[in-house]
Design an enzyme around this catalytic site. Sequence first.
Site, PDB file in Angstrom:
ATOM      1  N   GLU A 105      -9.686  29.476  22.628  1.00 49.28           N
ATOM      2  CA  GLU A 105      -8.796  28.739  23.522  1.00 49.28           C
ATOM      3  C   GLU A 105      -7.424  28.506  22.911  1.00 49.28           C
ATOM      4  O   GLU A 105      -6.613  27.782  23.462  1.00 49.28           O
ATOM      5  CB  GLU A 105      -9.438  27.404  23.906  1.00 49.28           C
ATOM      6  CG  GLU A 105      -9.787  26.522  22.720  1.00 49.28           C
ATOM      7  CD  GLU A 105     -10.303  25.159  23.162  1.00 49.28           C
ATOM      8  OE1 GLU A 105      -9.507  24.376  23.688  1.00 49.28           O
ATOM      9  OE2 GLU A 105     -11.506  24.905  22.973  1.00 49.28           O
TER      10      GLU A 105
ATOM     11  N   ASP B  43     -21.943  19.521  24.919  1.00 51.19           N
ATOM     12  CA  ASP B  43     -21.417  20.099  23.678  1.00 51.19           C
ATOM     13  C   ASP B  43     -20.673  19.002  22.937  1.00 51.19           C
ATOM     14  O   ASP B  43     -19.958  18.187  23.530  1.00 51.19           O
ATOM     15  CB  ASP B  43     -20.545  21.319  23.948  1.00 51.19           C
ATOM     16  CG  ASP B  43     -19.381  21.044  24.879  1.00 51.19           C
ATOM     17  OD1 ASP B  43     -18.294  20.686  24.387  1.00 51.19           O
ATOM     18  OD2 ASP B  43     -19.548  21.200  26.110  1.00 51.19           O
TER      19      ASP B  43
END
Length: 490
Positions: free
Chosen positions: A392, A305
């Site tokens: 997050e 990613d």
Amino acid sequence: MNIRKKLTSFILVFFISISFGQALNAQAATADSTIVSSNTLNKSSEEIPNPGIPENKPNELNVISKYSTQSISNSDDIKVNITSTIGWRKESGYWYYYKSDNTRATGWIKPDKSWYYLKYDGRMVTGWFNTNGIWYYLDQSGSMVTGWSKLNNVWYFLNNSGAMVTGLNKIDDKIYMFYSSGEMAKGWYKLGDNWYYYGSSGSMANGWIKDNGTWYYLYDTGAMAKGWVNIDGKWYYLKSSGAMSTGWINSGNDTYYLDKSSGALVTNSTIDGYKIGSDGKKIGSGNPGNNNSGTVTDTLLKGIDISHYNGDIDFKKVKASGIQCVYIKATEGTTYVDNYLGISYSGAKNAGLKTGFYHFLVGTSSPETQARNFYNSIKDKQNDLKPALDIEQDGFDVMGYALRFIDEFKKLSNMDICIYTYSDFIKNNLDSRLSKYTLWEANYYKSPFNLPANSVWNSRAGHQYTDKGVIDGIYGDVDLDEFTENILNN
């Protein structure tokens, strides 16, 4: 993504659609739906597959009005103020119509073959205007427009009285949906409990359609099919999102295999070493591998990613190193779009990698506007992997924002979404309302898929196991992942 050092890097959670390398076979792609009920199948299940009871097909929609463009003309439905032919005069840059008594006409007039509207002081109207709660459009000559009209790249339909139509209407035997603004709808639209699809021409679709690389089936009523359906004697399974399933699936207490290309149920065959009977069921014990979506597989995909922090990447070298898929940061918040999104996407696709995208959720702007930013940035790209929502960051109503984001994104795209987060964040911030969504978990202290239990998910589709990966073609460290096939947007 580096969770601790790259908080601004916003790990992705993406919602992505898998692009089938092959189209459905011609028979499936053009067939009308034939729903076979259980009492129709009079042979034993050992001879004829009957994997499930199809849903009840939704009824045909009720339209507001029906129109034929051949009959659309400037009718006499509007009250006439004057029909004399005394003449137009232009005064101080405005057009007026004078009657025989040399006074200015007002309201609707039809001095020729067209209707015109004159304000209270006699000035001729052009463009959009509203009277008595009805919208009309008058062109630059002042003439009232009827029928189809494309204005500022948006299609509208004005009926034979010139009134702008809204809602569900049948025009030339095709069904169209118009928003309250009058704009013709395109793409997915939800009415009641069912989804419908309006193509590029605006007319409601039926049969097989392919959207963002994913196949869907629409009944002859236009409603999107879900669950098991029998089409021309072949069984298919459509997920709750409507996406056609392929590969191994669990249904009830049995396991079935759906052809990777056509989606049709496979019978009398051997797949991945497992025998499949004439009823389509896998024979014998053993499991090809379970995950929480119903898809079963033991295949793991190697992935990375990335975001603009990774800079320019040689994706051909990345693929040669064994990487199969890549998640690309698309957006953050309401306005931010990663400046490497287009560059990385083109490079990855040209190298033959599967691509997906993620959005970093923040608490500083509406989750609905964030969802629209994400959707608008990826809607024209191939979503091989489920679009991911990167959760997050705390300090706001994380669960509320996440659910609102997902709801809005679903309305826009009708795609399944994936949740990206890290192990400790799950324990302290998330709850079971997210359990139905695919999990991509970050944990740098465990080997791939050796992850701790949590109270929300019992399985994962992805594990980001390091932010210190070294891959040929990428300068510096990169996040490394392994995924099951449940990460695919199929």
